[in-house]
Design a protein around this motif. Structure first.
Motif, PDB file in Angstrom:
ATOM      1  N   ALA A  83      -5.654  38.747 -15.536  1.00  0.00           N
ATOM      2  CA  ALA A  83      -5.695  37.433 -14.872  1.00  0.00           C
ATOM      3  C   ALA A  83      -6.411  37.538 -13.525  1.00  0.00           C
ATOM      4  N   LEU A  84      -6.144  38.598 -12.774  1.00  0.00           N
ATOM      5  CA  LEU A  84      -6.807  38.790 -11.483  1.00  0.00           C
ATOM      6  C   LEU A  84      -8.300  39.059 -11.667  1.00  0.00           C
ATOM      7  N   LEU A  85      -8.660  39.773 -12.709  1.00  0.00           N
ATOM      8  CA  LEU A  85     -10.078  40.032 -12.977  1.00  0.00           C
ATOM      9  C   LEU A  85     -10.805  38.739 -13.330  1.00  0.00           C
ATOM     10  N   ARG A  86     -10.145  37.864 -14.092  1.00  0.00           N
ATOM     11  CA  ARG A  86     -10.754  36.570 -14.400  1.00  0.00           C
ATOM     12  C   ARG A  86     -10.942  35.752 -13.122  1.00  0.00           C
ATOM     13  N   ALA A  87      -9.940  35.790 -12.226  1.00  0.00           N
ATOM     14  CA  ALA A  87     -10.052  35.077 -10.955  1.00  0.00           C
ATOM     15  C   ALA A  87     -11.181  35.667 -10.105  1.00  0.00           C
ATOM     16  N   ALA A  88     -11.316  36.983 -10.122  1.00  0.00           N
ATOM     17  CA  ALA A  88     -12.383  37.640  -9.363  1.00  0.00           C
ATOM     18  C   ALA A  88     -13.746  37.195  -9.868  1.00  0.00           C
ATOM     19  N   LEU A  89     -13.894  37.101 -11.180  1.00  0.00           N
ATOM     20  CA  LEU A  89     -15.176  36.677 -11.755  1.00  0.00           C
ATOM     21  C   LEU A  89     -15.432  35.193 -11.530  1.00  0.00           C
ATOM     22  N   ALA A  90     -14.384  34.392 -11.453  1.00  0.00           N
ATOM     23  CA  ALA A  90     -14.572  32.974 -11.152  1.00  0.00           C
ATOM     24  C   ALA A  90     -15.081  32.804  -9.724  1.00  0.00           C
ATOM     25  N   ALA A  91     -14.570  33.630  -8.807  1.00  0.00           N
ATOM     26  CA  ALA A  91     -14.989  33.544  -7.407  1.00  0.00           C
ATOM     27  C   ALA A  91     -16.346  34.191  -7.165  1.00  0.00           C
ATOM     28  N   GLU A  92     -16.624  35.244  -7.917  1.00  0.00           N
ATOM     29  CA  GLU A  92     -17.867  36.000  -7.717  1.00  0.00           C
ATOM     30  C   GLU A  92     -18.393  36.465  -9.084  1.00  0.00           C
ATOM     31  N   PRO A  93     -19.105  35.589  -9.809  1.00  0.00           N
ATOM     32  CA  PRO A  93     -19.524  35.882 -11.180  1.00  0.00           C
ATOM     33  C   PRO A  93     -20.383  37.142 -11.331  1.00  0.00           C
ATOM     34  N   GLU A  94     -21.049  37.567 -10.288  1.00  0.00           N
ATOM     35  CA  GLU A  94     -21.920  38.747 -10.387  1.00  0.00           C
ATOM     36  C   GLU A  94     -21.195  40.061 -10.075  1.00  0.00           C
ATOM     37  N   LEU A  95     -19.880  40.043  -9.941  1.00  0.00           N
ATOM     38  CA  LEU A  95     -19.099  41.246  -9.628  1.00  0.00           C
ATOM     39  C   LEU A  95     -18.948  42.097 -10.895  1.00  0.00           C
ATOM     40  N   GLU A  96     -19.934  42.938 -11.141  1.00  0.00           N
ATOM     41  CA  GLU A  96     -20.002  43.723 -12.380  1.00  0.00           C
ATOM     42  C   GLU A  96     -18.814  44.653 -12.603  1.00  0.00           C
ATOM     43  N   PRO A  97     -18.270  45.338 -11.572  1.00  0.00           N
ATOM     44  CA  PRO A  97     -17.105  46.187 -11.857  1.00  0.00           C
ATOM     45  C   PRO A  97     -15.941  45.400 -12.453  1.00  0.00           C
ATOM     46  N   ALA A  98     -15.741  44.171 -12.009  1.00  0.00           N
ATOM     47  CA  ALA A  98     -14.665  43.339 -12.557  1.00  0.00           C
ATOM     48  C   ALA A  98     -14.959  42.968 -14.001  1.00  0.00           C
ATOM     49  N   ARG A  99     -16.206  42.606 -14.282  1.00  0.00           N
ATOM     50  CA  ARG A  99     -16.593  42.238 -15.648  1.00  0.00           C
ATOM     51  C   ARG A  99     -16.412  43.430 -16.595  1.00  0.00           C
ATOM     52  N   GLU A 100     -16.856  44.597 -16.168  1.00  0.00           N
ATOM     53  CA  GLU A 100     -16.755  45.791 -17.014  1.00  0.00           C
ATOM     54  C   GLU A 100     -15.299  46.177 -17.275  1.00  0.00           C
ATOM     55  N   LEU A 101     -14.474  46.093 -16.238  1.00  0.00           N
ATOM     56  CA  LEU A 101     -13.069  46.442 -16.407  1.00  0.00           C
ATOM     57  C   LEU A 101     -12.354  45.434 -17.306  1.00  0.00           C
ATOM     58  N   LEU A 102     -12.664  44.155 -17.165  1.00  0.00           N
ATOM     59  CA  LEU A 102     -12.067  43.141 -18.029  1.00  0.00           C
ATOM     60  C   LEU A 102     -12.493  43.365 -19.481  1.00  0.00           C
ATOM     61  N   GLU A 103     -13.746  43.716 -19.691  1.00  0.00           N
ATOM     62  CA  GLU A 103     -14.212  44.017 -21.049  1.00  0.00           C
ATOM     63  C   GLU A 103     -13.483  45.229 -21.617  1.00  0.00           C
ATOM     64  N   SER A 104     -13.253  46.250 -20.783  1.00  0.00           N
ATOM     65  CA  SER A 104     -12.514  47.432 -21.238  1.00  0.00           C
ATOM     66  C   SER A 104     -11.100  47.067 -21.660  1.00  0.00           C
ATOM     67  N   LEU A 105     -10.462  46.208 -20.872  1.00  0.00           N
ATOM     68  CA  LEU A 105      -9.110  45.781 -21.225  1.00  0.00           C
ATOM     69  C   LEU A 105      -9.114  44.956 -22.503  1.00  0.00           C
ATOM     70  N   SER A 106     -10.115  44.102 -22.659  1.00  0.00           N
ATOM     71  CA  SER A 106     -10.203  43.287 -23.869  1.00  0.00           C
ATOM     72  C   SER A 106     -10.415  44.137 -25.107  1.00  0.00           C
ATOM     73  N   VAL A 107     -11.269  45.147 -24.994  1.00  0.00           N
ATOM     74  CA  VAL A 107     -11.531  46.043 -26.120  1.00  0.00           C
ATOM     75  C   VAL A 107     -10.253  46.799 -26.488  1.00  0.00           C
ATOM     76  N   ALA A 108      -9.474  47.180 -25.461  1.00  0.00           N
ATOM     77  CA  ALA A 108      -8.226  47.911 -25.696  1.00  0.00           C
ATOM     78  C   ALA A 108      -7.122  46.999 -26.220  1.00  0.00           C
ATOM     79  N   GLY A 109      -7.358  45.664 -26.176  1.00  0.00           N
ATOM     80  CA  GLY A 109      -6.387  44.722 -26.704  1.00  0.00           C
ATOM     81  C   GLY A 109      -5.236  44.414 -25.765  1.00  0.00           C
ATOM     82  N   VAL A 110      -5.443  44.634 -24.472  1.00  0.00           N
ATOM     83  CA  VAL A 110      -4.402  44.304 -23.503  1.00  0.00           C
ATOM     84  C   VAL A 110      -4.874  43.206 -22.586  1.00  0.00           C
ATOM     85  N   GLY A 111      -3.942  42.428 -22.081  1.00  0.00           N
ATOM     86  CA  GLY A 111      -4.281  41.381 -21.130  1.00  0.00           C
ATOM     87  C   GLY A 111      -4.572  40.032 -21.739  1.00  0.00           C
TER      88      GLY A 111
END
Length: 118
Positions: A83-111
């Motif tokens: 949820a915090l990573l989604r908020a981070a990307l909403a505030a700053e869409p170009e924040l790649e570390p947040a996007r990559e970490l959210l994708e990692s969590l999604s691939v792992a099936g958590v969050g």
């Protein structure tokens, strides 16, 4: 292979080398009154001593949320981190570390799913 509880974060989902310690390495905010760079340690103008913490929060909201997500992951709360990573990307869409970490969590099936398509 056993199911991963939603509150647990598998080590493969968050490799240490992929997670920076902080997403706010160099804070820079100008005082609107003095036009002097604020002191990042005190979050105040070194000239007029005005509290500029609100300006720091506005400018770095995405990175602050990213760092809060890292803390949530360290505490084993993947759903809060997502949820915090989604908020981070909403505030700053170009924040790649947040996007990559959210994708990692999604691939792992958590969050949970990403409703915003981030």
């Amino acid at each position: 292979m056993s199911a991963v509880p939603e509150s647990a974060v598998p080590e493969s989902a968050v490799p240490d080398s992929a997670v920076p310690e902080s997403a706010v390495p160099d804070l820079q905010v100008l005082c609107p009154l003095c036009k002097v760079t604020a002191d990042p340690a005190s979050l105040c103008c070194p000239s007029c001593r005005e509290d500029l913490s609100v300006l720091f929060r506005l400018r770095y909201a995405g990175r602050i949320d990213f760092n809060r997500a890292l803390e949530a992951l360290r505490n084993g709360d993947a759903a809060a981190a997502a949820a915090l990573l989604r908020a981070a990307l909403a505030a700053e869409p170009e924040l790649e570390p947040a996007r990559e970490l959210l994708e990692s969590l999604s691939v792992a099936g958590v969050g949970g799913p990403d409703p915003g398509g981030a």
